[in-house]
Motif scaffolding. Structure first.
Motif, PDB file in Angstrom:
ATOM      1  N   ALA A 167     -13.385  38.428  35.936  1.00 40.30           N
ATOM      2  CA  ALA A 167     -12.534  39.544  36.596  1.00 40.30           C
ATOM      3  C   ALA A 167     -12.709  40.835  36.502  1.00 40.30           C
ATOM      4  CB  ALA A 167     -10.946  39.211  36.772  1.00 40.30           C
ATOM      5  N   THR A 168     -12.846  41.609  37.510  1.00 32.95           N
ATOM      6  CA  THR A 168     -13.077  43.032  37.268  1.00 32.95           C
ATOM      7  C   THR A 168     -12.072  43.910  38.066  1.00 32.95           C
ATOM      8  OG1 THR A 168     -15.556  42.638  37.059  1.00 32.95           O
ATOM      9  CG2 THR A 168     -14.742  45.025  37.711  1.00 32.95           C
TER      10      THR A 168
ATOM     11  N   SER B  51      -8.974  48.192  42.635  1.00 33.14           N
ATOM     12  CA  SER B  51      -9.716  46.869  43.485  1.00 33.14           C
ATOM     13  C   SER B  51     -10.055  45.925  42.486  1.00 33.14           C
ATOM     14  CB  SER B  51     -10.697  47.434  44.359  1.00 33.14           C
ATOM     15  OG  SER B  51     -10.361  48.493  45.320  1.00 33.14           O
ATOM     16  N   THR B  52      -9.776  44.817  42.961  1.00 36.86           N
ATOM     17  CA  THR B  52     -10.032  43.429  41.965  1.00 36.86           C
ATOM     18  C   THR B  52     -10.834  42.557  42.712  1.00 36.86           C
ATOM     19  OG1 THR B  52      -7.972  42.339  42.867  1.00 36.86           O
ATOM     20  CG2 THR B  52      -7.567  43.888  41.143  1.00 36.86           C
ATOM     21  N   THR B  53     -11.739  41.995  41.727  1.00 32.55           N
ATOM     22  CA  THR B  53     -12.622  40.823  42.213  1.00 32.55           C
ATOM     23  C   THR B  53     -12.514  39.621  41.040  1.00 32.55           C
ATOM     24  OG1 THR B  53     -14.465  41.985  41.145  1.00 32.55           O
ATOM     25  CG2 THR B  53     -14.260  41.978  43.519  1.00 32.55           C
ATOM     26  N   TYR B  54     -12.512  38.415  41.478  1.00 35.74           N
ATOM     27  CA  TYR B  54     -12.323  37.387  40.613  1.00 35.74           C
ATOM     28  C   TYR B  54     -13.483  36.359  41.085  1.00 35.74           C
ATOM     29  CZ  TYR B  54      -7.570  38.854  40.368  1.00 35.74           C
ATOM     30  OH  TYR B  54      -6.522  39.710  40.222  1.00 35.74           O
TER      31      TYR B  54
ATOM     32  N   ASP C 157     -14.761  32.361  41.245  1.00 37.43           N
ATOM     33  CA  ASP C 157     -13.831  31.331  41.919  1.00 37.43           C
ATOM     34  C   ASP C 157     -13.029  30.321  40.985  1.00 37.43           C
ATOM     35  OD1 ASP C 157     -16.853  30.811  44.339  1.00 37.43           O
ATOM     36  OD2 ASP C 157     -15.157  32.191  44.388  1.00 37.43           O
TER      37      ASP C 157
ATOM     38  N   LYS D 101      -9.773  32.328  40.715  1.00 43.32           N
ATOM     39  CA  LYS D 101      -9.202  32.817  41.808  1.00 43.32           C
ATOM     40  C   LYS D 101      -7.994  32.062  42.066  1.00 43.32           C
ATOM     41  CE  LYS D 101     -12.037  34.430  44.574  1.00 43.32           C
ATOM     42  NZ  LYS D 101     -13.091  34.577  45.573  1.00 43.32           N
TER      43      LYS D 101
END
Length: 114
Positions: free
Chosen positions: A49-50, A56-59, A61, A64
């Motif tokens: 994850a970032t 703002s976040t991203t994961y 799969d 998630k």
């Protein structure tokens, strides 16, 4: 120079929860994104994850809906809240702080087992 230190790893049962913390110190001016990778035994390090400076976040799969990343810019700290943990989440979790390049911590072990 940026130093990164993770904490919060441990042993947890499947379905349980754990929160990791990561604090950046040193030359922390202009630290950008922060995030987490993990490396399971015998496998390559994989991104988890970032979180950006703006939140703002991203994961990946694989995590998630179960993991939540957040950061406190005043403390230069990023957190990884992990829930519904599975045995396949067992790994050493590494935090990084981005300042021109990734600065890595030493890692913290997370073991999911009954």
């Amino acid at each position: 120079q940026v130093q990164v230190v993770e904490s919060g790893g441990g042993l947890v049962q499947p379905g349980g929860s754990l929160t990791l913390s990561c604090a950046a110190s040193g030359t922390i001016f202009s630290i950008g994104t922060m995030g987490w990778f993990r490396q399971a035994p015998g496998k390559e390090r994989e991104w988890v994850a970032t979180v950006s400076t703006g939140g703002s976040t991203t994961y990946a799969d694989a995590v998630k809906g179960r993991f939540t990343i957040s950061r406190d810019n005043a403390k230069n700290t990023v957190y990884l809240q992990m829930s519904s943990l599975k045995p396949e989440d067992t790994a050493v979790y590494y935090c990084y702080a981005m300042r021109y390049t990734k600065h890595w911590g030493q890692g913290t072990q997370v073991t999911v087992s009954s």
